[in-house]
Structure formats: structure tokens, C-alpha cells
Design an enzyme around this catalytic site. Sequence first.
Site, PDB file in Angstrom:
ATOM      1  N   CYS A 142       0.922  -1.176  -0.257  1.00 41.43           N
ATOM      2  CA  CYS A 142       0.472  -0.315   0.223  1.00 41.43           C
ATOM      3  C   CYS A 142       0.949   1.083  -0.120  1.00 41.43           C
ATOM      4  O   CYS A 142       0.763   2.178  -1.092  1.00 41.43           O
ATOM      5  CB  CYS A 142      -0.410  -0.237   1.317  1.00 41.43           C
ATOM      6  SG  CYS A 142      -1.908  -1.126   1.239  1.00 41.43           S
TER       7      CYS A 142
HETATM    8  N1  LIG Z   1      -2.161  -5.932   1.687  1.00 43.78           N
HETATM    9  C1  LIG Z   1      -3.017  -4.631   2.556  1.00 43.78           C
HETATM   10  O1  LIG Z   1      -2.371  -4.594   3.593  1.00 43.78           O
HETATM   11  C2  LIG Z   1      -3.950  -3.877   1.891  1.00 43.78           C
HETATM   12  C3  LIG Z   1      -4.672  -2.991   2.952  1.00 43.78           C
HETATM   13  C4  LIG Z   1      -5.782  -2.213   2.179  1.00 43.78           C
HETATM   14  C5  LIG Z   1      -5.693  -2.207   0.642  1.00 43.78           C
HETATM   15  N2  LIG Z   1      -5.837  -3.254  -0.211  1.00 43.78           N
HETATM   16  C6  LIG Z   1      -5.368  -3.197  -1.708  1.00 43.78           C
HETATM   17  O2  LIG Z   1      -6.037  -4.166  -1.555  1.00 43.78           O
HETATM   18  C7  LIG Z   1      -6.236  -4.739  -2.625  1.00 43.78           C
HETATM   19  C8  LIG Z   1      -5.542  -6.282  -2.847  1.00 43.78           C
HETATM   20  O3  LIG Z   1      -4.355  -6.291  -2.534  1.00 43.78           O
HETATM   21  P1  LIG Z   1      -4.016  -7.833  -1.770  1.00 43.78           P
HETATM   22  O4  LIG Z   1      -2.483  -7.106  -0.896  1.00 43.78           O
HETATM   23  O5  LIG Z   1      -4.866  -8.111  -1.247  1.00 43.78           O
HETATM   24  O6  LIG Z   1      -3.340  -8.469  -2.585  1.00 43.78           O
HETATM   25  P2  LIG Z   1      -2.944  -9.305  -3.243  1.00 43.78           P
HETATM   26  O7  LIG Z   1      -2.227  -9.257  -4.368  1.00 43.78           O
HETATM   27  O8  LIG Z   1      -2.564 -10.449  -2.019  1.00 43.78           O
HETATM   28  O9  LIG Z   1      -3.999 -10.550  -3.477  1.00 43.78           O
HETATM   29  C9  LIG Z   1      -4.825  -9.829  -5.123  1.00 43.78           C
HETATM   30  C10 LIG Z   1      -4.965 -11.396  -5.406  1.00 43.78           C
HETATM   31  O10 LIG Z   1      -5.418 -10.978  -6.805  1.00 43.78           O
HETATM   32  C11 LIG Z   1      -5.820 -12.430  -7.479  1.00 43.78           C
HETATM   33  N3  LIG Z   1      -5.647 -11.872  -8.726  1.00 43.78           N
HETATM   34  C12 LIG Z   1      -4.897 -11.374  -9.632  1.00 43.78           C
HETATM   35  N4  LIG Z   1      -5.654 -10.755 -11.082  1.00 43.78           N
HETATM   36  C13 LIG Z   1      -7.356 -11.528 -10.812  1.00 43.78           C
HETATM   37  C14 LIG Z   1      -8.205 -11.348 -12.011  1.00 43.78           C
HETATM   38  N5  LIG Z   1      -8.359 -11.116 -12.684  1.00 43.78           N
HETATM   39  N6  LIG Z   1      -9.321 -12.438 -10.988  1.00 43.78           N
HETATM   40  C15 LIG Z   1      -9.505 -12.446  -9.934  1.00 43.78           C
HETATM   41  N7  LIG Z   1      -7.986 -12.718  -9.110  1.00 43.78           N
HETATM   42  C16 LIG Z   1      -7.303 -12.193  -9.450  1.00 43.78           C
HETATM   43  C17 LIG Z   1      -3.983 -13.045  -7.094  1.00 43.78           C
HETATM   44  O11 LIG Z   1      -4.137 -13.858  -7.915  1.00 43.78           O
HETATM   45  C18 LIG Z   1      -4.388 -12.491  -5.803  1.00 43.78           C
HETATM   46  O12 LIG Z   1      -4.535 -13.560  -5.041  1.00 43.78           O
HETATM   47  C19 LIG Z   1      -5.105  -3.621  -3.604  1.00 43.78           C
HETATM   48  O13 LIG Z   1      -5.851  -3.167  -4.288  1.00 43.78           O
HETATM   49  C20 LIG Z   1      -4.523  -2.631  -1.966  1.00 43.78           C
HETATM   50  O14 LIG Z   1      -4.351  -1.693  -2.767  1.00 43.78           O
HETATM   51  C21 LIG Z   1      -4.635  -3.843   0.979  1.00 43.78           C
END
Ligand SMILES: NC(=O)c1ccc[n+]([C@@H]2O[C@H](COP(=O)([O-])OP(=O)(O)OC[C@H]3O[C@@H](n4cnc5c(N)ncnc54)[C@H](O)[C@@H]3O)[C@@H](O)[C@H]2O)c1
Length: 455
Positions: free
Chosen positions: A291
Site C-alpha cells: 500500500c
Molecule cells: N494488503 C493490505 O494490507 C491492503 C490493505 C488495504 C487495501 N489493500 C488493497 O487491496 C487490493 C488487494 O491487495 P492484496 O494485498 O490483497 O493483493 P494480493 O496480490 O495479495 O491479492 C490479489 C489477489 O487477486 C488475484 N487476482 C489477480 N488478478 C486477478 C483477476 N484478474 N481475477 C481474479 N483474481 C485475480 C491474485 O491471484 C491474488 O490472489 C489492492 O488494491 C491493495 O492496495 C491492501
Amino acid sequence: MQGRKQQRHRFGGSGGTISVSKNLLDLIQNRRAQVAVVGCGYVGLPLALTLWRTGFRVFAVDIDKEKIAALRACRPYVWGVEESELKQALNSGDFVPTQYTDEAAKSDVVLLCLPTPLDENNIPDLSALRQTAEWLSQHLRKGQLIVLESTTYPGTTEEVLRPILERSGLTADRDFYLAYAPHRYDPGSKERRIGDIPRVVGGVGDASLEVACAFYETFTPKVVRVSNTQTAEAVKMLENIFRAVNIALVNELKEVFMKLGVDTYEAIEAAATKPFGFMKFTPGPGFGGHCVPVDPFYLAWRAKQVGMECDFVELAGRINRQLASKIVWRILTECARRGINPSQTPFVIIGVAYKPNIADTRESPAFPIMRLLRSVGVSVCYHDPLVPKLPKLRLYPEFEGMASVELDRLSEKALVIVSDHDVVDYRSLLRAQVVFDTRFAMRKRGISGATIVEV
Ligand SMILES: NC(=O)c1ccc[n+]([C@@H]2O[C@H](COP(=O)([O-])OP(=O)(O)OC[C@H]3O[C@@H](n4cnc5c(N)ncnc54)[C@H](O)[C@@H]3O)[C@@H](O)[C@H]2O)c1
């Protein structure tokens, strides 16, 4: 779900009466709605389980076959997700890991927790979001609620997501509901779990806002309504930029204080006694994670499109990127002062996760430090009880597959504390030749000694 007769329910809001599907509200309020969480990574998987616990039937959707296979085999790949809970969820039959399926796409509620990275030119990469929206538009039906939770710039829901979904022939806020609710997650925290954190919700119209709020009220303590999706998107930018700028600020002040002979730790602790107008941030080796190093640049990119600059964002990013070389420079200078030859002393990085007590290594400041040390001929390995083996790293492919080492023969080694997990025995680190501490980890634990150097 599909085919269910649509009844409309009328609400008397401040802006007049609005019409929403009573069926969907009933399904949500009685926990009979079927929910799909698309993108089951760090945020999506815990969210999907929270919703299952709340009583919904949940599709955990991901494009990654290996993740779906792992979930089906009851192997949680996100740190903090308990195998026992996943097992219970799978056994209930109401938690269904799946790749894209028609049935999942037709769920009453679809939450998008997709990655929103930057490309190599620091430009927002919304390809996962577009791909998923295309898939949903082919299945969209009346009365569904679609909510974007991924972090993104103001305008994404209206300008990117809505037009793709409306290719279905259905209109947002009339035929289906569309909202943005930024995910809030405190990785590693046991006190603040997903279901304990208030959520901000913005809809593309009043009906969407009403339905989305009803949904979030089922599993969060407080729902904060904002006027539209752009405002909700801006809220997330504000939260993360606030953090990035303050971390950069305290790191810059540390550099200045060190030159002035001021004890930064003592100054911060004393300042934190002010009961108003001050919020404590602690210096460290730089920010990491998915993030804080990434999200601010979403706003900077968007600002440029309207002829504006986000100077604070750029500056915070620059200060952050410079920290690794400053720390390595201080390490090498201190080695010379102590008569330690770094090329003949094995270095061990303590903690490679980007922050304490989690296993997430994405954008961790450990890797630029490791690369810089290696570039001057230092042999570097790491010890991290939460990260037994390094996964694929976006910018540091050379470290993929490296395994955490045991802390033995410490008297021959130099240590660099990058992330201070609570599970490490910090007192035992005093046996090393020298302990370079980037986080005041030793002092926080009341440990002092001539071998500790705060860098
Ligand atoms: N990690 C954090 O602490 C956090 C906190 C708040 C917000 N966010 C936001 O949440 C969102 C996700 O973050 P994350 O950390 O979970 O990412 P991540 O990479 O851990 O998870 C994303 C998931 O989406 C899947 N994916 C990718 N492309 C895809 C598609 N086309 N269709 C279906 N699945 C697909 C991936 O395989 C993965 O499992 C981001 O925008 C991030 O900025 C993250």
C-alpha cells in the site's frame, strides 16, 4: 439470485425517495445473500472468511489456479488465516473456492479485492480490475450489488468500472448497484480484525449507497457514508498518503537529529506525551508493503492528468527510496570505525517482512539493503521466523527461494535489524559482533550494549 422476482423498497432519504430491491435487502439482512469475493489474496481471503463467519454463503474467487487448489486442500497461504477455520468453512459447504464461474459471477453481492499495482513507469495498472469487470459484464443481472474494495485513484469506479459493467445493457443504480468501499486492514493485528474496523462507503447513486451500507452493516461496527464513490476513493488516498508523508518526515528528521547529536528516539517519545496535535510515527528502514509505497502514486498520476503536482507524494517517495543507501553507508562507516571487515563478516538481516509481526515481504526495505550490501562484496543471509523462504519478489528476483537461517555462531556475525518481530529473542543478539538496529528495536525492549549501533 438469478430469476428472483424484483420488488422495490422505498426509502425516504434526505434527497427524496429512492428505490432499491427489497429482495436484495432481505437477503443481506437475513444473511441469505450469496457473496463472491474476487481476488483472494492478503485482503480478499480474510474478508471472504469474515463474510462466511457472518453467515453468508461465499465464493472465494481467484484467477490463480494454485491458490484455489491450496484453498480446496485446506492450505491457507495468507499468514494469519487459521487452517482450522478454513477447514470449518470448507466443511460447511458455504465457502466455495473457485476460479471464474457463471454461478460466482451471478452472486447477489460481488466484492472486488483485486491487485492495483504500478507498472514500471509508475502508472496505475488496472488490468486485473478491467479483466474482472469484463467477465462480470457478461453475467450481470438485475439486482446485484458490485463493490470495489481495491485501493485506487478518485474516479476509478465511475470512469473505469461503471462503463465496462454497463456494457451488459444494465444501468448502474437503477438495474444493479455499484459502490466503492476502501478496504481497511491492519495486517498482523489481533485487536483490529476486519470485523472491528469502521468502513467508508460511497455509491454511484443513492440506491447503491443504501444497499452497500446495508451490506457492510452486517459485519462491521460502523459504516461511514460519503457522497459518492470519488470521495470514498479519495478517503483511501488521504489515509495512505498521510502515512507515507509522516513516515518520510520522521525519517528525514532522524537524519537531521543524528547530525545535530540529538537522540531521535528520546525526542519522539517525549513529543508523544502531548495529548493533542501530535501523532507518533517511528523512523525505520523505509516503508514497504503493497500500500504505502504504491498507492500515493495513484493520486500523483491522477493529479498530473488535471495539471496538478502532488509534491508531498513525490518527496515522501524520494526520501523513502534513499533510506537504504543511507543505512548501508552508516553500516559500512561504523564497520570501519570498529575494525570489522564487512567482506569477511557474514551479515544476517533480522526480519525481512516489511513490518513487524507479519509475513508479507512485498516491497520490504530489507531487499534494497541486502542488494546494496552484496554489491560491495558483503555476504548476506536473513533470519525471519515468519518467512521461512523468500517468495518471488517483484524488484529483487535474485533473492527468490532464499531460506531463513538459524541464529548460530553469532560471535562471528554482524546483524541488521530491519523488522523487529516479537518472536525473536533480542537479548541473544548481543552475542553478535555488532547489531545494526534500524528500528530502535533493542532500546524499545530495554536492551542496551556496546555492540548495538542505531543506524
Ligand atoms: N494488503 C493490505 O494490507 C491492503 C490493505 C488495504 C487495501 N489493500 C488493497 O487491496 C487490493 C488487494 O491487495 P492484496 O494485498 O490483497 O493483493 P494480493 O496480490 O495479495 O491479492 C490479489 C489477489 O487477486 C488475484 N487476482 C489477480 N488478478 C486477478 C483477476 N484478474 N481475477 C481474479 N483474481 C485475480 C491474485 O491471484 C491474488 O490472489 C489492492 O488494491 C491493495 O492496495 C491492501
